[in-house]
Design a protein around this motif. Structure first.
Motif, PDB file in Angstrom:
ATOM      1  N   ALA A 151      34.976  20.707  21.098  1.00  0.00           N
ATOM      2  CA  ALA A 151      35.884  20.492  19.962  1.00  0.00           C
ATOM      3  C   ALA A 151      35.263  19.550  18.935  1.00  0.00           C
ATOM      4  CB  ALA A 151      37.225  19.953  20.455  1.00  0.00           C
ATOM      5  N   GLU A 152      34.644  18.489  19.395  1.00  0.00           N
ATOM      6  CA  GLU A 152      33.990  17.551  18.471  1.00  0.00           C
ATOM      7  C   GLU A 152      32.844  18.238  17.737  1.00  0.00           C
ATOM      8  OE1 GLU A 152      33.072  14.358  16.198  1.00  0.00           O
ATOM      9  OE2 GLU A 152      34.850  14.521  17.469  1.00  0.00           O
ATOM     10  N   ALA A 153      32.040  19.004  18.452  1.00  0.00           N
ATOM     11  CA  ALA A 153      30.933  19.715  17.811  1.00  0.00           C
ATOM     12  C   ALA A 153      31.452  20.723  16.786  1.00  0.00           C
ATOM     13  CB  ALA A 153      30.068  20.406  18.869  1.00  0.00           C
ATOM     14  N   ARG A 154      32.522  21.424  17.114  1.00  0.00           N
ATOM     15  CA  ARG A 154      33.082  22.398  16.163  1.00  0.00           C
ATOM     16  C   ARG A 154      33.604  21.728  14.902  1.00  0.00           C
ATOM     17  NH1 ARG A 154      35.724  26.315  20.713  1.00  0.00           N
ATOM     18  NH2 ARG A 154      33.940  27.734  20.840  1.00  0.00           N
ATOM     19  N   GLY A 155      33.949  20.473  14.991  1.00  0.00           N
ATOM     20  CA  GLY A 155      34.379  19.738  13.810  1.00  0.00           C
ATOM     21  C   GLY A 155      33.283  19.585  12.762  1.00  0.00           C
ATOM     22  N   TRP A 156      32.050  19.896  13.128  1.00  0.00           N
ATOM     23  CA  TRP A 156      30.914  19.802  12.215  1.00  0.00           C
ATOM     24  C   TRP A 156      30.540  21.151  11.608  1.00  0.00           C
ATOM     25  CZ3 TRP A 156      28.491  15.241  10.878  1.00  0.00           C
ATOM     26  CH2 TRP A 156      28.936  14.104  11.563  1.00  0.00           C
ATOM     27  N   LEU A 157      31.216  22.219  11.989  1.00  0.00           N
ATOM     28  CA  LEU A 157      30.895  23.538  11.443  1.00  0.00           C
ATOM     29  C   LEU A 157      30.943  23.517   9.919  1.00  0.00           C
ATOM     30  CD1 LEU A 157      32.803  25.842  13.942  1.00  0.00           C
ATOM     31  CD2 LEU A 157      30.320  25.732  13.608  1.00  0.00           C
ATOM     32  N   GLY A 158      29.944  24.124   9.313  1.00  0.00           N
ATOM     33  CA  GLY A 158      29.878  24.212   7.853  1.00  0.00           C
ATOM     34  C   GLY A 158      29.206  23.036   7.175  1.00  0.00           C
ATOM     35  N   VAL A 159      28.927  21.960   7.915  1.00  0.00           N
ATOM     36  CA  VAL A 159      28.250  20.802   7.315  1.00  0.00           C
ATOM     37  C   VAL A 159      26.836  21.236   6.934  1.00  0.00           C
ATOM     38  CG1 VAL A 159      27.320  18.489   7.796  1.00  0.00           C
ATOM     39  CG2 VAL A 159      29.639  19.093   8.525  1.00  0.00           C
ATOM     40  N   PRO A 160      26.369  20.866   5.746  1.00  0.00           N
ATOM     41  CA  PRO A 160      25.023  21.281   5.311  1.00  0.00           C
ATOM     42  C   PRO A 160      23.927  20.741   6.232  1.00  0.00           C
ATOM     43  CG  PRO A 160      26.255  20.323   3.484  1.00  0.00           C
ATOM     44  CD  PRO A 160      27.061  20.084   4.724  1.00  0.00           C
ATOM     45  N   TRP A 161      22.859  21.522   6.355  1.00  0.00           N
ATOM     46  CA  TRP A 161      21.694  21.093   7.117  1.00  0.00           C
ATOM     47  C   TRP A 161      20.857  20.150   6.265  1.00  0.00           C
ATOM     48  CZ3 TRP A 161      16.460  21.075   6.446  1.00  0.00           C
ATOM     49  CH2 TRP A 161      15.690  20.776   7.577  1.00  0.00           C
ATOM     50  N   ARG A 162      20.392  19.072   6.884  1.00  0.00           N
ATOM     51  CA  ARG A 162      19.455  18.149   6.233  1.00  0.00           C
ATOM     52  C   ARG A 162      18.593  17.512   7.310  1.00  0.00           C
ATOM     53  NH1 ARG A 162      22.066  13.407   4.119  1.00  0.00           N
ATOM     54  NH2 ARG A 162      20.911  12.136   5.560  1.00  0.00           N
ATOM     55  N   THR A 170      17.424  27.408   8.668  1.00  0.00           N
ATOM     56  CA  THR A 170      17.301  28.590   7.822  1.00  0.00           C
ATOM     57  C   THR A 170      18.626  28.949   7.160  1.00  0.00           C
ATOM     58  OG1 THR A 170      15.569  29.400   9.283  1.00  0.00           O
ATOM     59  CG2 THR A 170      16.543  31.001   7.784  1.00  0.00           C
ATOM     60  N   ARG A 171      19.715  28.786   7.895  1.00  0.00           N
ATOM     61  CA  ARG A 171      21.032  29.101   7.326  1.00  0.00           C
ATOM     62  C   ARG A 171      21.631  27.919   6.577  1.00  0.00           C
ATOM     63  NH1 ARG A 171      23.297  32.524  12.208  1.00  0.00           N
ATOM     64  NH2 ARG A 171      21.821  34.236  12.144  1.00  0.00           N
ATOM     65  N   ARG A 172      20.942  26.783   6.634  1.00  0.00           N
ATOM     66  CA  ARG A 172      21.270  25.595   5.841  1.00  0.00           C
ATOM     67  C   ARG A 172      22.616  24.962   6.162  1.00  0.00           C
ATOM     68  NH1 ARG A 172      16.815  23.732   4.458  1.00  0.00           N
ATOM     69  NH2 ARG A 172      17.756  22.485   2.835  1.00  0.00           N
ATOM     70  N   GLN A 173      23.115  25.160   7.399  1.00  0.00           N
ATOM     71  CA  GLN A 173      24.376  24.534   7.780  1.00  0.00           C
ATOM     72  C   GLN A 173      24.588  24.608   9.292  1.00  0.00           C
ATOM     73  OE1 GLN A 173      27.933  26.545   6.456  1.00  0.00           O
ATOM     74  NE2 GLN A 173      26.885  28.521   6.451  1.00  0.00           N
TER      75      GLN A 173
END
Length: 154
Positions: free
Chosen positions: A23-34, A126-129
């Motif tokens: 659940a905690e990890a899913r809270g980061w879905l969509g965050v941009p890759w950096r 590659t998918r940047r998120q």
């Protein structure tokens, strides 16, 4: 001076379940890759594991200064020092999978499950998120290690 109120939560540490980790990890879905990111404005695969561990009080460890190109086994040594190794076939949702491109470990993500099928939740360059996708295609061939968070006090 007011007396300290003692509750079960102050005596017994909260157990973090695999469901809590997912659940905690899913809270980061969509965050941009950096590369080397550690915030919601940008995060990489290692940063995702670090931030989930910090949020759940499982570890305060972090490591930066790594390159985008894998070199030797240094990448995996940080996991070995801070998590428990798990046999790959025994990995469960909430565990961290470590992958290699060619010879060296260089990527990680969380094993999850959706609709009864294993998925991989990871910060994908590659998918940047941060994405969650089926654990299929190239991923099963690239897995090299699996790790599980240690519970506080264990």
């Amino acid at each position: 001076m007011p007396a300290e109120i003692i509750t079960p939560e102050t005596i017994i540490p909260k157990t973090v379940t695999p469901e809590t980790v997912v659940a905690e990890a899913r809270g980061w879905l969509g965050v941009p890759w950096r590369h080397q990111g550690r915030s919601r404005s940008g995060i990489d695969c290692v940063g995702l594991v670090v931030c989930v561990a910090h949020a759940l009080h499982l570890s305060d460890y972090d490591s930066t200064g790594y390159s985008r190109r894998a070199q030797g086994q240094g990448f995996v040594e940080h996991f070995r020092a801070n998590m428990d190794g798990v046999a790959i076939p025994d990995a469960c949702p909430g565990d961290v999978l470590v992958f290699a491109d060619q010879a060296y470990p260089c990527h990680c993500g969380f094993l999850t499950e959706r609709l009864g099928y294993p998925h991989l939740l990871h910060a994908h360059a590659t998918r940047r998120q941060v994405i969650e996708e089926p654990y299929a295609g190239e991923w099963p061939d690239k897995i090299k290690f699996a790790f599980r968070f240690r519970q506080s006090g264990s």
